[in-house]
Design an enzyme around this catalytic site. Structure first.
Site, PDB file in Angstrom:
ATOM      1  N   ARG A  92       0.822  -1.223   0.000  1.00 32.01           N
ATOM      2  CA  ARG A  92       0.000   0.000   0.000  1.00 32.01           C
ATOM      3  C   ARG A  92       0.847   1.261   0.000  1.00 32.01           C
ATOM      4  NH1 ARG A  92      -3.144   2.237   2.642  1.00 32.01           N
ATOM      5  NH2 ARG A  92      -5.216   2.063   1.818  1.00 32.01           N
ATOM      6  N   ASP A 116      -6.886  -3.918   3.463  1.00 29.38           N
ATOM      7  CA  ASP A 116      -5.951  -4.990   3.796  1.00 29.38           C
ATOM      8  C   ASP A 116      -6.341  -5.587   5.138  1.00 29.38           C
ATOM      9  OD1 ASP A 116      -5.122  -3.167   5.661  1.00 29.38           O
ATOM     10  OD2 ASP A 116      -3.237  -2.702   4.672  1.00 29.38           O
TER      11      ASP A 116
HETATM   12  C1  UD1 Z   1       1.814   4.615   8.424  1.00 29.33           C
HETATM   13  C2  UD1 Z   1       2.702   3.417   8.675  1.00 29.33           C
HETATM   14  C3  UD1 Z   1       1.980   2.392   9.542  1.00 29.33           C
HETATM   15  C4  UD1 Z   1       1.494   3.032  10.811  1.00 29.33           C
HETATM   16  C5  UD1 Z   1       0.660   4.276  10.501  1.00 29.33           C
HETATM   17  C6  UD1 Z   1       0.221   5.031  11.741  1.00 29.33           C
HETATM   18  C7  UD1 Z   1       4.044   3.265   6.681  1.00 29.33           C
HETATM   19  C8  UD1 Z   1       4.386   2.491   5.460  1.00 29.33           C
HETATM   20  N1  UD1 Z   1       3.031   2.787   7.412  1.00 29.33           N
HETATM   21  O1  UD1 Z   1       0.673   4.172   7.682  1.00 29.33           O
HETATM   22  O2  UD1 Z   1       2.893   1.331   9.847  1.00 29.33           O
HETATM   23  O3  UD1 Z   1       0.704   2.117  11.537  1.00 29.33           O
HETATM   24  O4  UD1 Z   1       1.419   5.175   9.672  1.00 29.33           O
HETATM   25  O5  UD1 Z   1       1.314   5.406  12.498  1.00 29.33           O
HETATM   26  O6  UD1 Z   1       4.674   4.257   7.008  1.00 29.33           O
HETATM   27  N2  UD1 Z   1      -6.661   7.796   7.104  1.00 29.33           N
HETATM   28  C9  UD1 Z   1      -7.802   8.249   6.478  1.00 29.33           C
HETATM   29  N3  UD1 Z   1      -7.671   8.924   5.309  1.00 29.33           N
HETATM   30  C10 UD1 Z   1      -6.445   9.182   4.753  1.00 29.33           C
HETATM   31  C11 UD1 Z   1      -5.285   8.722   5.400  1.00 29.33           C
HETATM   32  C12 UD1 Z   1      -5.429   8.021   6.578  1.00 29.33           C
HETATM   33  O7  UD1 Z   1      -8.907   8.041   6.965  1.00 29.33           O
HETATM   34  O8  UD1 Z   1      -6.388   9.819   3.687  1.00 29.33           O
HETATM   35  C13 UD1 Z   1      -6.782   7.043   8.380  1.00 29.33           C
HETATM   36  C14 UD1 Z   1      -6.295   5.600   8.218  1.00 29.33           C
HETATM   37  O9  UD1 Z   1      -7.300   4.788   7.729  1.00 29.33           O
HETATM   38  C15 UD1 Z   1      -5.908   5.267   9.629  1.00 29.33           C
HETATM   39  C16 UD1 Z   1      -5.358   6.592  10.182  1.00 29.33           C
HETATM   40  O10 UD1 Z   1      -5.901   7.600   9.337  1.00 29.33           O
HETATM   41  O11 UD1 Z   1      -7.049   4.922  10.384  1.00 29.33           O
HETATM   42  C17 UD1 Z   1      -3.852   6.660  10.185  1.00 29.33           C
HETATM   43  O12 UD1 Z   1      -3.343   6.511   8.894  1.00 29.33           O
HETATM   44  P1  UD1 Z   1      -1.929   7.086   8.432  1.00 29.33           P
HETATM   45  O13 UD1 Z   1      -1.307   7.873   9.539  1.00 29.33           O
HETATM   46  O14 UD1 Z   1      -2.119   7.752   7.123  1.00 29.33           O
HETATM   47  O15 UD1 Z   1      -1.095   5.756   8.251  1.00 29.33           O
HETATM   48  P2  UD1 Z   1      -0.297   5.234   7.000  1.00 29.33           P
HETATM   49  O16 UD1 Z   1       0.514   6.345   6.420  1.00 29.33           O
HETATM   50  O17 UD1 Z   1      -1.191   4.463   6.104  1.00 29.33           O
END
Ligand code: UD1
Length: 418
Positions: A92, A116
């Site tokens: 992802r 996922d």
């Molecule tokens: C990254 C990390 C992951 C970690 C997470 C939170 C990587 C490759 N992965 O994932 O290991 O667990 O940070 O520390 O660096 N969300 C939305 N909309 C968006 C973006 C996010 O609703 O556009 C939500 C997600 O579904 C989730 C939360 O926000 O519930 C946190 O997501 P995010 O901080 O973006 O995590 P990742 O970057 O995907």
């Protein structure tokens, strides 16, 4: 099918070298797209996600050479602009090429990531932030088609400090016209690492590591040599291993300053942890005490630490309540596997109630994601008989030599075929 076989192990002793952070290196590799020429990354972990990101960059025309600890990436003047389904589906984090491609070429075609095992993971904040900078998106045949005649800096207030959205915005903003201010930005050490690398490339960034990041766009960036920040989540894995198995470990390269809240929690559980200057030294008590844990964005206790904390609480004295605030749903999947090892855990909504027991019972269990898989290996150190962890490919996505590193400090862990 490969498996990791774990037998009861007590008294871990020695030194574990901590590798570069998975959650940083993937973004740093994507950031090299911002400048034509040869960039070199050091302290690159030997994990399969790095291989997938290398494939993705190659698909865009970059020449990527991986040697132990190093990634050499030669980015062409004109890149391919597509992140294909086959690669995004496997990882992802591939979505993070969207920002740099838009920033440099004003166009990108990126497969939409699906859900996922960790549950739904939307990218709405990535898209609405980039839209504020002037990008337009269309979604067709499972792909996002992104275009921007020109990206213009502006203020972007994130609804939530999303790590991925902050990264995509940063990498678009560095080449946008004028000043971008990202409010409620993620503050993770991996974001700081990315900002440091972008600054070395010639970007103008103020406020890295805080919740307000200001970026003054520049005309062009130059390739760079950069060393990846140590992996705090890998370090947490070995802290949990020594907590569960007992003994004392030195984690070479781990940064105490990146893990303060976790270290506080582990001290409350009875562990002794000190900053050696070039790493961490940790000693486990005879029995861990239970604590309550709430996951929060950095500097709170990271959601990625949670499976290790649950494994530790499974063999601690008392009852601990673990509350997941970052991801909806699926982030408790591994608990069913721990239950198969006779852990006493009940879940309700985003809470898990973990009642400690002295020993777990070895069983055949399945890793469903990276951290959950490593937590099952950790739990196996305190389980009677044999624990066989399948789904090893998930662990390989994010761990550089988990089994050899654990075995070198006295854990009875092997990797076998079949
Ligand atoms: C990254 C990390 C992951 C970690 C997470 C939170 C990587 C490759 N992965 O994932 O290991 O667990 O940070 O520390 O660096 N969300 C939305 N909309 C968006 C973006 C996010 O609703 O556009 C939500 C997600 O579904 C989730 C939360 O926000 O519930 C946190 O997501 P995010 O901080 O973006 O995590 P990742 O970057 O995907």
């Amino acid at each position: 099918m490969e498996q990791i076989i774990v037998r009861p192990s007590s008294g871990l002793r020695g030194e574990v070298p901590i590798s570069g952070a998975k959650n940083s290196v993937l973004k740093l590799m994507a950031a090299t797209l911002l400048a034509p020429g040869e960039s070199v990354l050091h302290n690159v972990p030997a994990i399969s996600d790095v291989g997938i990101m290398a494939e993705l960059l190659r698909a865009m025309g970059a020449d990527v050479t991986l040697t132990p600890g190093t990634a050499r990436i030669v980015v062409p003047e004109v890149c391919g602009l597509e992140a294909p389904y086959e690669l995004v589906e496997r990882m992802r984090a591939s979505i993070v090429v969207l920002g740099p491609l838009l920033g440099r070429f004003g166009r990108a075609r990126v497969s939409l990531p699906g859900g996922d095992d960790l549950g739904p993971r939307p990218i709405d904040m990535h898209l609405s932030g980039l839209q504020r900078l002037g990008a337009r998106f269309e979604s067709e045949h499972g792909y996002i088609e992104a275009r921007a005649e020109v990206l213009r800096g502006t203020e972007v207030l994130l609804e939530y400090p999303s790590v991925g959205a902050t990264e995509n915005l940063l990498m678009a903003a560095v080449l946008a016209k004028g000043r971008t201010v990202i409010e409620n930005a993620a503050r993770e050490p991996e974001i700081y690492d990315l900002c440091e690398m972008l600054a070395k490339m010639g970007a103008s960034i103020v406020g890295a590591g805080t919740s307000t990041i200001e970026v003054e766009g520049v005309e062009r960036l130059s390739p760079v040599t950069h060393s990846v920040v140590p992996d705090r989540i890998e370090a947490a894995t070995y802290l949990a291993a020594v907590g569960v198995a007992g003994g004392e470990l030195t984690l070479r390269g781990a940064r105490a300053g990146h893990m303060e809240m976790l270290i506080e929690k582990l001290r409350a559980m009875g562990m002794t942890i000190s900053d050696t200057g070039n790493g961490l030294w940790a000693m486990a008590p005879r029995t861990l005490h239970s604590v309550d844990v709430v996951t929060l964005p950095y500097p709170g206790v990271a959601t990625d630490y949670k499976p290790f904390l649950v494994a530790m609480l499974s063999v601690a004295d008392g009852v601990g309540i673990v509350t997941e605030n970052i991801f909806q749903g699926g982030r408790f999947g591994y608990i069913d596997e721990l239950r198969r090892m006779r852990a006493d855990i009940r879940t309700q909504g985003h809470h898990a109630v973990v009642r400690g027991t002295t020993t777990l019972s070895g069983a055949r269990v399945k890793a469903r994601d990276i951290r959950a898989g490593a937590a099952l290996v950790v739990a196996g150190l305190r389980a009677e008989g044999e624990t066989a962890v399948t789904g090893v490919e998930h662990i390989d996505r994010g761990y550089d030599a988990l089994v050899p590193k654990l075995a070198a400090v006295g854990a009875d862990v092997t990797r076998v075929e079949g």
